[in-house]
Structure formats: C-alpha cells, structure tokens
Design a protein around this motif. Structure first.
Motif, PDB file in Angstrom:
ATOM      1  N   UNK A  86      35.415  56.485  31.825  1.00 17.36           N
ATOM      2  CA  UNK A  86      36.435  55.536  31.376  1.00 17.36           C
ATOM      3  C   UNK A  86      37.733  55.718  32.152  1.00 17.36           C
ATOM      4  N   UNK A  87      38.115  56.960  32.395  1.00 22.03           N
ATOM      5  CA  UNK A  87      39.325  57.242  33.156  1.00 22.03           C
ATOM      6  C   UNK A  87      39.213  56.686  34.576  1.00 22.03           C
ATOM      7  N   UNK A  88      38.063  56.890  35.202  1.00 19.41           N
ATOM      8  CA  UNK A  88      37.857  56.407  36.572  1.00 19.41           C
ATOM      9  C   UNK A  88      37.883  54.888  36.634  1.00 19.41           C
ATOM     10  N   UNK A  89      37.226  54.240  35.709  1.00 19.10           N
ATOM     11  CA  UNK A  89      37.193  52.775  35.704  1.00 19.10           C
ATOM     12  C   UNK A  89      38.589  52.212  35.440  1.00 19.10           C
ATOM     13  N   UNK A  90      39.282  52.792  34.466  1.00 21.07           N
ATOM     14  CA  UNK A  90      40.649  52.325  34.184  1.00 21.07           C
ATOM     15  C   UNK A  90      41.565  52.536  35.385  1.00 21.07           C
ATOM     16  N   UNK A  91      41.416  53.666  36.059  1.00 23.57           N
ATOM     17  CA  UNK A  91      42.223  53.931  37.250  1.00 23.57           C
ATOM     18  C   UNK A  91      41.872  52.945  38.363  1.00 23.57           C
ATOM     19  N   UNK A  92      40.587  52.679  38.531  1.00 27.52           N
ATOM     20  CA  UNK A  92      40.143  51.747  39.568  1.00 27.52           C
ATOM     21  C   UNK A  92      40.668  50.341  39.296  1.00 27.52           C
ATOM     22  N   UNK A  93      40.618  49.923  38.054  1.00 24.43           N
ATOM     23  CA  UNK A  93      41.120  48.593  37.695  1.00 24.43           C
ATOM     24  C   UNK A  93      42.635  48.527  37.870  1.00 24.43           C
ATOM     25  N   UNK A  94      43.313  49.628  37.586  1.00 26.25           N
ATOM     26  CA  UNK A  94      44.779  49.618  37.668  1.00 26.25           C
ATOM     27  C   UNK A  94      45.285  49.319  39.074  1.00 26.25           C
ATOM     28  N   UNK A  95      44.534  49.727  40.096  1.00 27.35           N
ATOM     29  CA  UNK A  95      44.999  49.494  41.465  1.00 27.35           C
ATOM     30  C   UNK A  95      44.819  48.048  41.926  1.00 27.35           C
ATOM     31  N   UNK A  96      44.009  47.275  41.217  1.00 26.08           N
ATOM     32  CA  UNK A  96      43.809  45.873  41.592  1.00 26.08           C
ATOM     33  C   UNK A  96      44.368  44.913  40.547  1.00 26.08           C
ATOM     34  N   UNK A  97      44.863  45.442  39.444  1.00 22.00           N
ATOM     35  CA  UNK A  97      45.340  44.616  38.325  1.00 22.00           C
ATOM     36  C   UNK A  97      46.371  43.578  38.766  1.00 22.00           C
ATOM     37  N   UNK A  98      47.392  44.008  39.469  1.00 18.61           N
ATOM     38  CA  UNK A  98      48.473  43.094  39.839  1.00 18.61           C
ATOM     39  C   UNK A  98      47.959  41.961  40.731  1.00 18.61           C
ATOM     40  N   UNK A  99      47.179  42.302  41.743  1.00 16.81           N
ATOM     41  CA  UNK A  99      46.668  41.282  42.666  1.00 16.81           C
ATOM     42  C   UNK A  99      45.748  40.292  41.956  1.00 16.81           C
ATOM     43  N   UNK A 100      44.861  40.807  41.110  1.00 14.28           N
ATOM     44  CA  UNK A 100      43.923  39.934  40.398  1.00 14.28           C
ATOM     45  C   UNK A 100      44.670  39.042  39.410  1.00 14.28           C
ATOM     46  N   UNK A 101      45.556  39.633  38.627  1.00 13.03           N
ATOM     47  CA  UNK A 101      46.304  38.848  37.652  1.00 13.03           C
ATOM     48  C   UNK A 101      47.147  37.772  38.335  1.00 13.03           C
ATOM     49  N   UNK A 102      47.728  38.100  39.470  1.00 12.59           N
ATOM     50  CA  UNK A 102      48.532  37.126  40.214  1.00 12.59           C
ATOM     51  C   UNK A 102      47.639  35.995  40.729  1.00 12.59           C
ATOM     52  N   UNK A 103      46.476  36.358  41.244  1.00  8.90           N
ATOM     53  CA  UNK A 103      45.555  35.345  41.787  1.00  8.90           C
ATOM     54  C   UNK A 103      45.066  34.401  40.696  1.00  8.90           C
ATOM     55  N   UNK A 104      44.809  34.948  39.523  1.00 10.36           N
ATOM     56  CA  UNK A 104      44.264  34.138  38.442  1.00 10.36           C
ATOM     57  C   UNK A 104      45.360  33.378  37.707  1.00 10.36           C
ATOM     58  N   UNK A 105      46.535  33.975  37.619  1.00 15.79           N
ATOM     59  CA  UNK A 105      47.639  33.276  36.989  1.00 15.79           C
ATOM     60  C   UNK A 105      47.949  33.696  35.559  1.00 15.79           C
ATOM     61  N   UNK A 106      47.235  34.712  35.064  1.00 21.65           N
ATOM     62  CA  UNK A 106      47.547  35.276  33.753  1.00 21.65           C
ATOM     63  C   UNK A 106      47.045  36.709  33.721  1.00 21.65           C
ATOM     64  N   UNK A 107      47.418  37.474  32.684  1.00 19.53           N
ATOM     65  CA  UNK A 107      47.045  38.889  32.590  1.00 19.53           C
ATOM     66  C   UNK A 107      45.589  39.032  32.160  1.00 19.53           C
ATOM     67  N   UNK A 108      44.685  38.935  33.136  1.00 17.95           N
ATOM     68  CA  UNK A 108      43.252  39.080  32.869  1.00 17.95           C
ATOM     69  C   UNK A 108      42.869  40.542  32.755  1.00 17.95           C
ATOM     70  N   UNK A 109      43.428  41.379  33.617  1.00 18.51           N
ATOM     71  CA  UNK A 109      43.100  42.814  33.615  1.00 18.51           C
ATOM     72  C   UNK A 109      44.222  43.614  33.009  1.00 18.51           C
TER      73      UNK A 109
END
Length: 109
Positions: A86-109
């Motif tokens: 869980x820690x690894x997955x959360x850390x992995x998602x955290x590094x792409x959260x901003x880019x993905x959320x910006x691309x989609x247009x809302x806080x998906x991650x």
C-alpha cells in the motif's frame, strides 16, 4: 492534455522501487505490468469522462477498483507485506497525481 502512459509508468516504477527496496527484484515485473494496466485504465477513464459517458464520481470509483486490484496482485507475492504494498502504490500514485489530475480536469487521484 492527453495522458502519457509511458511517462506515468516510468515515474511510478521509480517511486515504487524506492519503497520496495530489497524486495524490488521480486516485485518489479509484477509492478511494471500493474502500473501499465493502471495507467491505461486512467487513460480510458479520462476518455470516458471527457465524452460524458461517466461521471466524476464513477471515474473515482473506477480508479479505486484499479488501485485495489494492484494491491491484491502485489500483496500476493510471497514475502511482501500488505502495508509495504500500500505504501509503494500510494507513493507511486503521488508522483503522477498532479499531472493526471491536471490532464483530467478534476482530483481523480
């Protein structure tokens, strides 16, 4: 802005490798496949949302299902504790959260 699956996977793998540390050799092939699947799902969710086929709430539910799937697969690897997964997955998602959320247009991650 389109979702760059390759870039997301690379960033997620880099961060997960740090968390998994000595277990990385046991996990990396599974993690690579799971992160690729996750990133492709994010891209598809973005497309469905952009086309009005799903709501923001449904998009978030679909992402959570994908995250739960990654946890199940990686936790099944012998010797890997659920907390570490869980820690690894959360850390992995955290590094792409901003880019993905910006691309989609809302806080998906």
């Amino acid at each position: 802005m389109p979702i760059d699956v390759s870039q997301i996977v690379t960033q997620m793998l880099g961060k997960a490798a740090q968390v998994f540390a000595e277990n990385w050799d046991d996990v990396k092939d599974y993690a690579s496949q799971e992160f690729t699947d996750f990133s492709n799902s994010i891209r598809r969710i973005d497309e469905m949302y952009s086309q009005g086929k799903i709501t923001e709430s449904r998009a978030k539910s679909l992402v959570q299902m994908q995250k739960d799937s990654m946890i199940a697969v990686l936790a099944a690897i012998k010797g890997i504790e659920l907390l570490t997964v869980e820690e690894a997955i959360n850390a992995a998602i955290s590094v792409v959260r901003e880019a993905v959320n910006k691309a989609i247009g809302f806080a998906l991650l």
